[in-house]
Every structure is written in C-alpha cells, then in structure tokens.
Design a protein around this motif. Structure first.
Motif, PDB file in Angstrom:
ATOM      1  N   ASN A 415      -5.118 -11.008  -7.874  1.00  0.00           N
ATOM      2  CA  ASN A 415      -5.584 -10.398  -6.803  1.00  0.00           C
ATOM      3  C   ASN A 415      -4.978  -9.222  -5.929  1.00  0.00           C
ATOM      4  O   ASN A 415      -3.935  -9.556  -5.727  1.00  0.00           O
ATOM      5  CB  ASN A 415      -6.753 -10.422  -5.804  1.00  0.00           C
ATOM      6  N   VAL A 416      -4.838  -7.551  -6.210  1.00  0.00           N
ATOM      7  CA  VAL A 416      -3.780  -6.910  -5.292  1.00  0.00           C
ATOM      8  C   VAL A 416      -4.635  -5.906  -4.846  1.00  0.00           C
ATOM      9  O   VAL A 416      -5.674  -5.732  -4.846  1.00  0.00           O
ATOM     10  CB  VAL A 416      -3.156  -6.150  -6.052  1.00  0.00           C
ATOM     11  N   ALA A 417      -3.968  -5.005  -3.792  1.00  0.00           N
ATOM     12  CA  ALA A 417      -3.838  -4.036  -3.119  1.00  0.00           C
ATOM     13  C   ALA A 417      -3.032  -3.250  -3.310  1.00  0.00           C
ATOM     14  O   ALA A 417      -1.931  -2.977  -2.868  1.00  0.00           O
ATOM     15  CB  ALA A 417      -4.337  -3.513  -1.568  1.00  0.00           C
ATOM     16  N   LEU A 418      -2.897  -2.148  -3.571  1.00  0.00           N
ATOM     17  CA  LEU A 418      -2.423  -0.462  -4.003  1.00  0.00           C
ATOM     18  C   LEU A 418      -2.571   0.245  -2.740  1.00  0.00           C
ATOM     19  O   LEU A 418      -4.187   0.675  -2.985  1.00  0.00           O
ATOM     20  CB  LEU A 418      -1.758  -0.311  -5.971  1.00  0.00           C
ATOM     21  N   ARG A 419      -1.739   0.995  -2.321  1.00  0.00           N
ATOM     22  CA  ARG A 419      -1.601   2.065  -1.418  1.00  0.00           C
ATOM     23  C   ARG A 419      -0.292   3.091  -2.000  1.00  0.00           C
ATOM     24  O   ARG A 419       0.175   2.779  -1.433  1.00  0.00           O
ATOM     25  CB  ARG A 419      -1.453   1.496  -0.234  1.00  0.00           C
ATOM     26  N   LEU A 420      -1.131   4.263  -1.542  1.00  0.00           N
ATOM     27  CA  LEU A 420      -0.096   5.841  -2.041  1.00  0.00           C
ATOM     28  C   LEU A 420      -0.646   6.102  -0.982  1.00  0.00           C
ATOM     29  O   LEU A 420      -2.151   6.375   0.062  1.00  0.00           O
ATOM     30  CB  LEU A 420      -0.867   6.388  -3.105  1.00  0.00           C
ATOM     31  N   GLY A 421       0.304   6.573   0.105  1.00  0.00           N
ATOM     32  CA  GLY A 421       0.242   7.243   1.827  1.00  0.00           C
ATOM     33  C   GLY A 421       1.497   8.082   1.733  1.00  0.00           C
ATOM     34  O   GLY A 421       1.952   8.328   1.485  1.00  0.00           O
ATOM     35  N   VAL A 422       0.860   8.582   3.243  1.00  0.00           N
ATOM     36  CA  VAL A 422       1.682   9.675   3.300  1.00  0.00           C
ATOM     37  C   VAL A 422       1.380   9.559   5.250  1.00  0.00           C
ATOM     38  O   VAL A 422       0.585   9.005   5.830  1.00  0.00           O
ATOM     39  CB  VAL A 422       1.159  11.384   3.315  1.00  0.00           C
TER      40      VAL A 422
END
Length: 437
Positions: A415-422
């Motif tokens: 189980n994973v979570a990936l985030r792309l943010g500014v």
C-alpha cells in the motif's frame, strides 16, 4: 504511533511564517585568478567551512555559484572573513564521548578549505570547525603552521576506571612556537578560547613580529548572528492513494481496493534551517480525503453467529509529518532537495457512501485507513526562491497481514501514497531581518 506524535506536535507548536532562506549582505570575494568581485554574498551563517559561496553583483541580479577552490578570499562588509588556505587539521581530535579513543593520538592532515580568519597580519590565526571539534591554526614567519585542537580521550586511572582526560597541550605548543617572544608567557595561563588565542597572536605581532604592527582583528565579527532560521508557508497538490485492504472482507479475506484514486490536499509546512543553511528540520500538517471499507460484525434475528456488514465511507484525513531535508545548490537561487521523514495519520470525519449487509449491534469494527510502515517517506524536490515543487512517497502496512509477525512487513508494504505538490513560502526572511539593520 504515539511516539511519533510526541515528536510532531512540538515542531508545529513553534512553526511561524517566515520567508526564504537566502540572506544577501554586502561584501566581496577574490577569485583564484586574483579578480576582486564586489556585490552581495549569501550569508549561510556557517559553523563549518562553507561548501559553496553564492554571489550576485547587485540586488535582483542573477547569482553565481562558486566552489571554494575557485576562490582566494570571501569577506562580508563589517562581518566575517574567510580565506582559502591549506591548513594542518588534527582529525584524531574528538570531544564526543562515544568517539573517544583509549589512547592519546593525533592524525594531522593538510586540508584545503575556506577557513575563518580571526587575525590577519604577520602572525595570523584561523579557525576551522569540524563536527563537534574546533581547530585553530597559527601561522608566523619562519615557523611551521601550528595546529591546536580540542582533544579528549579515555585514560584508565589507578582504580581501573576509564575516565575522560584532556589531551589538548596547547600551552606547551604555543610556548614552543613563540619561545623567543613574551607572547609565550601569556600562553602559560591562557584558556583555550578564541579571545585568548587572538590576544597571544596580537601580542606576537606587536612585540616580536617584523614591523611590530598589530594585525587586523576579526574576532568581534566572527560569531554568526544566528544559528538557525525558521521559515514556512502553504502547500497544495495531488495525492494518489493505493490502499488495498485484506480486512475489508472479514470471512474470506478478499482483498479490495478501498482507496485507489488521486485526491487534492492542502496544508502548512515549516523548515527549521540549520547552520550553513544546507539542511533543515521539516514539519508539515496537511488535509485530504480518504476512502475506507469498514467491516462490521452484527447479530441479527437472535443468531449466535454474527453476519458481516460492509460500510464504504469517505473521511477527512489529517496528516502530520516531521523529517529532515538536505538542500543542494544550483545557479540563480535554485536548489535540489532530498528529504526523509515519518508521518501520523488520523481520520477526522466520516461520510457514509454505501452500506451493504444486515443491521444490528456492532461487535467488531475495523477502520481501514493509511497506517505507515517504519520505513520513512522519501521526497525529491526543486526550489526556486519562494516556490518549491515536490514529489514524495510513503508505504503503508498491508492490512491483510494483521499479525505483522514478519519482520520485513514492518518496513515494506504494497500500500502506497504518492504526492505531487507545490509549496509557497510566506512572510519575512529571519536571516535578512537583522542583516538590514
């Protein structure tokens, strides 16, 4: 999880909105070719020798990045002064208890670096900090450079107990170095401090050096005005959750994807920059939504065997993170960053989407949401002035492995979570606030 929370909360208690870490001050540098460049220098409030120097000719102009080997000298107007020198450094000197040797030894090597100048004259004094040890180097005409260092070691006393002993013989070394000068008498009672060593070298310059002229004293401006800088701002982005639950179906252990989609998140962050401004303690508080499939066991119609009821719901997910970031300089106010950290998640609210199965008194409830493994989250980012782009990932436990008896499952999960943010930094620069006064 509670232990992580105890670390996270103090970080956010002290969060404040401050601006970017760059703090430029008037100064000059001399290149290895002998050219003098006047303008503004980024002050890193260094404790150890600077690994790079950022220079710009005027405020608002593009900056240039210089490596130490490209320079001869760096000087802030009315402030600290560094020279690129080859100096003898005793790398066997230690002061930390867990690193102390059981014998007094030295390992002096010539190291070429940007050393801080405390006295510049016929006799000069340099200061270099390495880890927890402060080194001083004395230079004077006709004598080898003298290396002085804080130095502790372990020595066995008469009772067979190992005790900390002081191996710093600076008094004898200074007395021998200035043997034909009254400055040697001062060394007999001088403490091992920057102030005392400056006084000894200046006494040599006045009384014994050719020309008998006092050198330039930089001691008053040598101490960094501040060690750390706190700055922070707001962040937003997209979070992709891939959470497959093995507990969603209690009886047949059928794995179902309870949350496999991209969702927005918002939050606040703070960086507590350390000396040299190349690393920072990082804290974050963010909010997003999260889907879960909750298995409930209920009794119906007087049955002794419970039936299963699945409740699909959405939650407001609060995430607190704390970690450490490392910054790598690029030209024109840009930086790469690498980070590691840990997080704590909590479902703050619930909205039921669907409910299947019988109703009745609950006997078991398992709220399925992100439960991170012990392996830290990793992040890679790019910063330009106030703006930061960041990609990070976090692994979570496999909910099907409820017992978690396998050692590897505590660190690696599917189980994973990936985030792309500014992120955008807010407020004033704490480094520049005093620099402008």
């Amino acid at each position: 999880m509670l232990l992580r929370l105890l670390f996270v909360l103090p970080a956010f208690f002290f969060c404040a909105f401050e601006s970017r870490a760059q703090a430029y001050e008037p100064g000059l540098l001399v290149t290895s070719q002998g050219d003098t460049l006047r303008g503004e220098l980024e002050n890193g409030f260094w404790v150890e020798p600077p690994a790079f120097i950022r220079f710009r000719p005027a405020a608002g102009s593009p900056s240039q990045l210089f490596q130490p080997r490209q320079l001869r000298a760096v000087s802030f107007t009315g402030g600290r002064y560094f020279r690129y020198e080859a100096l003898p450094i005793d790398y066997a000197a230690q002061t930390q208890l867990d690193k102390l040797a059981r014998v007094l030894a030295s390992d002096i090597k010539i190291d070429t670096l940007l050393a801080e100048v405390l006295v510049e004259g016929t006799g000069s004094l340099y200061r270099v900090a390495r880890s927890s040890v402060v080194h001083y180097v004395v230079s004077s005409p006709g004598r080898p450079m003298l290396s002085l260092s804080e130095h502790k070691y372990l020595r066995e006393n008469d009772n067979g107990v190992w005790a900390i002993a002081d191996g710093n013989n600076y008094k004898a070394l200074l007395g021998n170095h200035f043997s034909k000068c009254p400055a040697s008498k001062m060394a007999r009672t001088a403490p091992f401090t920057a102030e005392a060593l400056v006084a000894i070298v200046q006494a040599y310059n006045r009384e014994c050096a050719p020309g008998q002229q006092t050198g330039r004293d930089f001691l008053s401006s040598a101490k960094p005005r501040r060690r750390v800088a706190l700055l922070g701002g707001v962040l937003a982005g997209v979070r992709y959750n891939r959470i497959v639950s093995g507990t969603a179906n209690y009886y047949n252990n059928k794995a179902e994807c309870t949350d496999c989609q991209a969702l927005p998140y918002l939050g606040l962050y703070a960086d507590l920059f350390q000396p040299s401004r190349t690393s920072a303690l990082y804290g974050e508080l963010s909010f997003s939504t999260f889907g879960s499939l909750t298995p409930l066991l209920v009794y119906t119609d007087g049955n002794l065997v419970p039936n299963q009821r699945n409740v699909e719901s959405r939650h407001v997910l609060g995430t607190a993170r704390i970690g450490y970031r490392f910054f790598f300089p690029l030209p024109q106010e840009r930086k790469w960053l690498l980070g590691v950290g840990y997080e704590l998640n909590s479902a703050l609210g619930q909205t039921v989407v669907t409910s299947t199965g019988p109703t009745g008194p609950r006997t078991r409830e398992k709220l399925v949401y992100a439960d991170p493994t012990y392996f830290p989250n990793l992040s890679l980012g790019w910063r330009s002035n106030r703006l930061t782009l960041n990609l990070d990932g976090q692994m979570y436990y496999d909910e099907g492995n409820v017992s978690r008896t396998e050692y590897l499952s505590n660190f690696i999960g599917s189980n994973v979570a990936l985030r792309l943010g500014v992120a955008y930094q807010l407020g004033r620069n704490p480094d520049a606030a005093k620099a402008s006064k």
